[in-house]
Design a protein around this motif. Structure first.
Motif, short mmCIF file in Angstrom:
data_model
loop_
_atom_site.label_atom_id
_atom_site.label_comp_id
_atom_site.label_asym_id
_atom_site.label_seq_id
_atom_site.Cartn_x
_atom_site.Cartn_y
_atom_site.Cartn_z
N GLN A 88 7.39 -0.52 -15.60
CA GLN A 88 7.29 -1.26 -14.34
C GLN A 88 7.47 -0.29 -13.18
N ILE A 89 6.70 -0.50 -12.12
CA ILE A 89 6.84 0.30 -10.91
C ILE A 89 7.11 -0.63 -9.74
N VAL A 90 8.20 -0.36 -9.04
CA VAL A 90 8.64 -1.18 -7.92
C VAL A 90 8.46 -0.35 -6.64
N VAL A 91 7.79 -0.92 -5.67
CA VAL A 91 7.54 -0.22 -4.41
C VAL A 91 8.37 -0.83 -3.29
N ASN A 92 9.04 0.03 -2.54
CA ASN A 92 9.78 -0.39 -1.35
C ASN A 92 9.25 0.41 -0.17
N GLN B 52 0.85 -1.19 0.00
CA GLN B 52 0.00 0.00 0.00
C GLN B 52 0.88 1.24 0.00
N LEU B 53 0.39 2.30 -0.58
CA LEU B 53 1.10 3.57 -0.53
C LEU B 53 0.78 4.30 0.77
N PHE B 54 1.52 5.31 1.05
CA PHE B 54 1.42 6.05 2.31
C PHE B 54 -0.02 6.48 2.61
N GLU B 55 -0.50 6.08 3.79
CA GLU B 55 -1.84 6.43 4.29
C GLU B 55 -2.94 6.09 3.29
N SER B 56 -2.74 4.96 2.63
CA SER B 56 -3.75 4.45 1.70
C SER B 56 -4.09 3.04 2.12
N ALA B 57 -5.34 2.66 1.93
CA ALA B 57 -5.77 1.30 2.26
C ALA B 57 -5.87 0.42 1.02
N TYR C 269 10.16 3.16 -6.39
CA TYR C 269 9.65 4.14 -5.43
C TYR C 269 10.05 3.69 -4.03
N ASP C 270 10.91 4.45 -3.39
CA ASP C 270 11.52 4.06 -2.12
C ASP C 270 10.98 4.91 -0.99
N GLU C 271 10.00 4.38 -0.29
CA GLU C 271 9.44 5.07 0.87
C GLU C 271 10.20 4.72 2.14
N SER C 272 10.99 3.63 2.12
CA SER C 272 11.67 3.16 3.32
C SER C 272 13.08 3.72 3.48
N GLY C 273 13.77 3.90 2.38
CA GLY C 273 15.13 4.43 2.46
C GLY C 273 16.16 3.43 2.92
N ASP C 274 15.88 2.13 2.74
CA ASP C 274 16.81 1.11 3.18
C ASP C 274 17.36 0.32 1.99
#
Length: 681
Positions: free
Chosen positions: A605-609, A485-490, A516-521
């Protein structure tokens, strides 16, 4: 008498070192108010009582007020440091370990907006990129003051019972003078001749000798080759070494090769995992051969075999195994006892150093007792009563729980859904450069095997499987799965793939990829490295103002070296809001936290982290059956007391969860969870 080269004594002036293994100067950032108090002493004492011959402390202790610490260093310019130094030296001397301390003036390798807000000072007006402060060009009165400061600090260390001192000259003020790249002075300290460039370091040496006398041990840790065009050459470094030897005032040489003014340069001096071990060892041997001086050295010497070679081949007199002793402080004792296979390996993760460079304290990625000697045990005490312990999950946290429980003498069974142990560490090791991380798993498996821990692999444990064993304690260490899920999304982003998919090889990289790196790890850049190597056009995007903040300085270097010559771009302060499928393309709806600006961009392609979501179904299935209903007494946990919460009189067992089964964190957190909980079960 042993014939092991590492266990032979070494005579350094009047001081007999009982073997050839030392910990070189490093600042773990444990001082309090600039003083090496009880935590600092306990850290070094643990290594001393296990047999280290020489503890070179601090990294480095500051001699002047205009050399404010950048890593919570010891303040050697304060008189009140002396009793704390005495406490430290006594703690090590009690175990036959010699103790010295590294002294320095940081020069430009610090900031003006720290400590007393004095301008940084250097032989150059150019700032150091890593610390960013533009220094004042040193004046004659600065030189006089700093000479006195070095002498004063050396006298304090002598009064505190130190066996000697080490003067630091790599990346700091002294070698800023002797490097052609960082000497803008004119006159007697100018850059025109090597003699002039060496004048200030030699003046420092003279000032110290006049204050502490001829018997006190004084050495240099210095760069003898900057390995950069226009910098100090190896020939000049050898000449400097010869001049130190000829002076009769230097008792040992501790050799460094390279520079530390940028993160990449520092990483070449102190290599991280995936880089060559002991890259500068032969050069240190050349210095020893050219000078005949007692020679020390450390730079990624992580194993006993390399250390033994360094001494037996005549390359070094004392070998530094500093990060190795953060992983296992009992290396020397295990060598003496013939238990080398029992040594907890340094995996080169450099979690220790990277934390320091982000103003944290040094912690080992897989020994959570390091730096916590006052509260966490390196040796696990046996329990008064044997219990049945069930662990679910054989990742690093679960294996640590099993190891500690088994060392306590408990009967331990581990369930693991996969065919092999390791959890996310095994995924990490899919990148060849990071395969050393498997040492975290392999060592724990060996420890568990030696203590008859039962493993049930390929078993997706359910509540009945656990309760059938009639456990006294159940540890849920099931980890997590990628959060899609993306930030504050269900809404699940079903059109996206995860960084795990790319790393594992379950999904092949497409031609044009947004990561797309939301974690930064690590997983985001691991995926980027894999995709770029296969020819993909990669954009790494983050909503943060910097990318990959959790990877930190030194670990970022190998990623940048792998990515910068490929079709990879980095975009900061952009937030992925939504993903739409448009035929065989994906449209990313992109915004920002800084304004109302929104735009679309297309990718193949979209990759989510975005971290992980706990795999906690089993925990909640077992919770109603447990005596504590899953509750942890945090006060007891922090204070090192037994967990005795009782909320359910009909409960049959205690239930706990650790690591990513609680929330997305990191390897160290999972292992620390396990140690501090299970050591009291």
């Amino acid at each position: 008498m042993t014939k092991d080269p590492l266990l032979q004594p070494f005579q350094l002036k009047h001081l007999t070192l009982k073997n050839r293994i030392m910990t070189t100067a490093h600042e773990p950032a444990y001082p309090e108010d600039g003083m090496p108090k009880e935590r600092y002493a306990a850290y070094h004492a643990e290594r001393a009582k296990a047999g280290v011959a020489l503890a070179m402390t601090a990294g480095s202790a500051a001699v002047s007020r205009d050399s404010p610490p950048v890593f919570n260093n010891v303040l050697a310019y304060k008189d009140e440091v002396v009793p704390w130094i005495r406490n430290l030296t006594d703690a090590c001397h009690e175990h036959g370990c010699a103790v010295m301390i590294q002294l320095t003036h940081l020069g430009r390798r610090t900031g003006w907006n720290k400590g007393d807000w004095l301008p940084s000072v250097s032989s150059t007006r150019h700032r150091e990129p890593a610390h960013r402060a533009f220094p004042k060009l040193i004046e004659d009165w600065d030189i006089d003051r700093i000479l006195s400061d070095f002498a004063d600090a050396a006298e304090r260390m002598q009064a505190g019972g130190m066996d000697g001192i080490e003067i630091q000259a790599y990346g700091h003020l002294l070698d800023q003078f002797w490097s052609p790249l960082t000497n803008d002075c004119v006159g007697p300290y100018g850059a025109d001749t090597l003699e002039n460039r060496l004048r200030f370091p030699m003046d420092v040496l003279d000032a110290i000798r006049k204050r502490v006398g001829e018997e006190f041990i004084v050495g240099f840790r210095y760069t003898a080759d900057e390995a950069q065009k226009g910098g100090l050459t190896a020939d000049e470094g050898i000449e400097i070494s010869r001049r130190f030897a000829a002076s009769g005032k230097v008792d040992f040489l501790n050799v460094i090769r390279g520079r530390i003014h940028t993160d990449p340069a520092l990483t070449d001096v102190i290599p991280v995992q995936g880089m060559k071990s002991a890259p500068h060892l032969d050069f240190a041997g050349e210095v020893r051969k050219a000078t005949g001086m007692p020679t020390f050295h450390a730079a990624r010497i992580p194993d006993v075999a390399t250390a033994r070679h360094a001494v037996s081949a005549g390359l070094l007199d004392m070998v530094g195994m500093t990060r190795a002793h953060m992983a296992d402080p009992h290396i020397v004792q295990k060598i003496v006892e013939g238990r080398e296979d029992d040594i907890r390996p340094c995996v080169g993760a450099t979690y220790c150093l990277d934390r320091i460079y982000q103003a944290g304290d040094a912690l080992c990625i897989h020994n959570p007792a390091t730096g916590r000697e006052l509260s966490m045990p390196h040796r696990i005490a046996p329990a008064a009563k044997r219990r049945k312990v069930v662990v679910v999950g054989a990742g690093p946290g679960g294996l640590e729980a099993a190891r500690v429980a088994a060392e306590r003498g408990h009967d331990v069974t581990v369930f693991e859904a996969a065919a092999d142990p390791g959890g996310q560490v095994r995924l990490t090791a899919q990148s060849p450069r990071r395969r050393e991380m498997l040492g975290i798993i392999d060592w724990r498996m060996a420890q568990c095997a030696a203590r008859d821990v039962e493993f049930r692999f390929n078993t997706f444990a359910e509540a009945d499987d656990v309760t059938a064993l009639n456990p006294d304690t159940v540890i849920i260490a099931t980890g997590g799965l990628p959060h899609t899920q993306l930030f504050e999304s269900a809404t699940e982003q079903n059109d996206a793939v995860t960084s795990w998919d790319i790393i594992s090889g379950d999904v092949a990289p497409s031609d044009s990829i947004l990561i797309y790196d939301e974690s930064g790890d690590h997983p985001a850049l691991q995926a980027a490295e894999i995709a770029a190597a296969k020819g993909s056009k990669v954009e790494v995007m983050t909503p943060d103002r910097v990318f990959a903040p959790d990877i930190m300085a030194m670990n970022l270097v190998p990623y940048m070296r792998a990515l910068q010559d490929k079709d990879v771009t980095f975009t900061v302060t952009r937030r992925l809001l939504d993903i739409r499928r448009d035929g065989n393309k994906l449209t990313a709806v992109i915004g920002t936290d800084y304004s109302d600006h929104i735009y679309d961009a297309q990718y193949d392609q979209i990759v989510v982290n975005y971290g992980t979501i706990p795999l906690d179904d089993l925990y909640f299935d077992l919770k109603p059956m447990s005596s504590n209903l899953g509750e942890v007494d945090y006060d007891a946990l922090i204070d090192g007391q037994v967990q005795d919460v009782s909320r359910n009189p009909d409960g049959k067992f205690q239930l706990f969860r650790i690591g990513d089964a609680v929330s997305a964190r990191n390897t160290h957190a999972a292992i620390y969870d396990a140690l501090r909980l299970v050591k009291d079960i």
